[in-house]
Scaffold this active site. Structure first.
Site, PDB file in Angstrom:
ATOM      1  NE  ARG A  43      -4.262  -2.241   2.152  1.00 11.63           N
ATOM      2  CZ  ARG A  43      -4.793  -2.330   1.195  1.00 11.63           C
ATOM      3  NH1 ARG A  43      -4.905  -1.615   0.055  1.00 11.63           N
ATOM      4  NH2 ARG A  43      -5.311  -3.441   1.296  1.00 11.63           N
ATOM      5  CG  ASP A  44       1.178   5.670  -1.856  1.00  9.80           C
ATOM      6  OD1 ASP A  44       1.403   6.208  -3.707  1.00  9.80           O
ATOM      7  OD2 ASP A  44       1.442   6.408  -1.298  1.00  9.80           O
ATOM      8  CB  ILE A  45       3.435   5.571   2.055  1.00  7.32           C
ATOM      9  CG1 ILE A  45       3.712   5.568   4.653  1.00  7.32           C
ATOM     10  CG2 ILE A  45       3.935   6.796   1.768  1.00  7.32           C
ATOM     11  CD1 ILE A  45       5.312   5.707   4.687  1.00  7.32           C
ATOM     12  CD  GLU A  52       7.542  13.746  -6.388  1.00  4.92           C
ATOM     13  OE1 GLU A  52       6.975  12.663  -4.917  1.00  4.92           O
ATOM     14  OE2 GLU A  52       6.920  14.391  -6.281  1.00  4.92           O
ATOM     15  CG  HIS A  93       6.768   4.042  -7.879  1.00  9.04           C
ATOM     16  ND1 HIS A  93       7.904   4.225  -8.197  1.00  9.04           N
ATOM     17  CD2 HIS A  93       5.551   4.038  -8.147  1.00  9.04           C
ATOM     18  CE1 HIS A  93       7.373   5.100  -8.397  1.00  9.04           C
ATOM     19  NE2 HIS A  93       6.673   4.986  -7.925  1.00  9.04           N
TER      20      HIS A  93
END
Ligand code: 5GP
Ligand code: ZN
Length: 114
Positions: free
Chosen positions: A29-31, A95, A100
């Site tokens: 999961r993306d933070i 970034e 990804h």
């Protein structure tokens, strides 16, 4: 890559909510989620961006793509739909310099890209 945050997630040296991992790819999961479902799917091998993809990465790249609908079904967003994003380089607003694939869903996306 010892100083890469995503390599550290693959290795288990940095915590992440991992949803899937095999010998080729890791999904977590993306933070900072931008949608109810926001998952990152990455190759376990360090590739700085899609520019580094070469024929020997075909298996990992294919697994990244075929994992996306599996995770979407698991998240119950396969039917409602989702967006897959592979930001690359400065103009692509990448970034984190480890390739990804973003899997975003659970809300209606803005219509235009860009
Ligand atoms: P980019 O802008 O490079 O396409 O996306 C990088 C994504 O990685 C961002 O959505 C950001 O929230 C996420 N991210 C950055 N650092 C971490 C981290 O340490 N853990 C997790 N789970 N996600 C991260
Ligand atoms: Zn890396």
């Amino acid at each position: 890559m010892t100083d890469c945050i995503f390599c550290k997630i693959v290795a288990g040296d940095v915590p992440a909510t991992k949803l899937y991992q095999d010998e080729l790819v890791t999904a977590f999961r993306d933070i900072n989620p931008l949608a109810p479902t926001h998952i990152l799917i990455i190759p376990n091998v360090h590739l700085a961006s899609a520019n580094d993809l070469a024929p020997e990465h075909a298996a990992a790249a294919g697994r990244m793509l075929t994992l996306a609908p599996e995770l979407a079904r698991q998240e119950h967003i396969a039917e409602s739909g989702y967006r897959l994003i592979l930001n690359t380089g400065a103009d692509g607003r990448q970034e984190v310099p480890h390739m990804h694939l973003h899997l975003l869903g659970g809300r209606r996306m803005q219509h235009p890209l860009g």
